[in-house]
Design a protein around this motif. Sequence first.
Motif, PDB file in Angstrom:
ATOM      1  N   THR A   1       9.856 -26.985  67.937  1.00  0.00           N
ATOM      2  CA  THR A   1      10.015 -25.559  67.628  1.00  0.00           C
ATOM      3  C   THR A   1       8.867 -24.757  68.234  1.00  0.00           C
ATOM      4  O   THR A   1       9.100 -23.726  68.877  1.00  0.00           O
ATOM      5  CB  THR A   1      10.070 -25.342  66.100  1.00  0.00           C
ATOM      6  N   ARG A   2       7.639 -25.218  68.060  1.00  0.00           N
ATOM      7  CA  ARG A   2       6.466 -24.530  68.630  1.00  0.00           C
ATOM      8  C   ARG A   2       6.560 -24.443  70.153  1.00  0.00           C
ATOM      9  O   ARG A   2       6.264 -23.415  70.753  1.00  0.00           O
ATOM     10  CB  ARG A   2       5.183 -25.263  68.272  1.00  0.00           C
ATOM     11  N   THR A   3       6.930 -25.561  70.762  1.00  0.00           N
ATOM     12  CA  THR A   3       7.019 -25.619  72.222  1.00  0.00           C
ATOM     13  C   THR A   3       8.065 -24.646  72.738  1.00  0.00           C
ATOM     14  O   THR A   3       7.819 -23.889  73.680  1.00  0.00           O
ATOM     15  CB  THR A   3       7.340 -27.052  72.679  1.00  0.00           C
ATOM     16  N   LEU A   4       9.247 -24.648  72.111  1.00  0.00           N
ATOM     17  CA  LEU A   4      10.319 -23.757  72.562  1.00  0.00           C
ATOM     18  C   LEU A   4       9.962 -22.288  72.346  1.00  0.00           C
ATOM     19  O   LEU A   4      10.255 -21.439  73.192  1.00  0.00           O
ATOM     20  CB  LEU A   4      11.631 -24.119  71.861  1.00  0.00           C
ATOM     21  N   LYS A   5       9.307 -21.990  71.222  1.00  0.00           N
ATOM     22  CA  LYS A   5       8.885 -20.607  70.969  1.00  0.00           C
ATOM     23  C   LYS A   5       7.865 -20.157  72.012  1.00  0.00           C
ATOM     24  O   LYS A   5       7.914 -19.023  72.493  1.00  0.00           O
ATOM     25  CB  LYS A   5       8.297 -20.465  69.561  1.00  0.00           C
TER      26      LYS A   5
END
Length: 126
Positions: free
Chosen positions: A61-65
Amino acid sequence: MDVTAPPAAPGANDACRRVNQVLARMGDKWTVLAITSLAQKPRRFNELKRLIGGVSQQMLTRTLKALERDGMVTRQVYPTVPPQVEYGLTALGQSLSVPVMHLATWVLEHLDEIERHRDDHDRGRP
């Protein structure tokens, strides 16, 4: 002998800091794996998580955001129950996928050799 560095050009430190921030994102293993997984087609979150393997839901989630913030990834929400979310590469992300895929191909082509060198090194052999 004078060993001091010449004075930096105005803004050089700022430019280095900005470049460093982008390189830190692009050099992150989860970023590389997300980009390679999205290079072929858009994918849903759980499909990405399965393809990448070993990444936690929180880290993905962090990476995609972060990639969305940088303009590399789009996030499409479909009005279903439960909502479906699909991620894809933008034109900027596609342009990044070219060198990232070259890097991934290089790693795959040399993985056995690298592992042999690691084994030799760990056993104390030259």
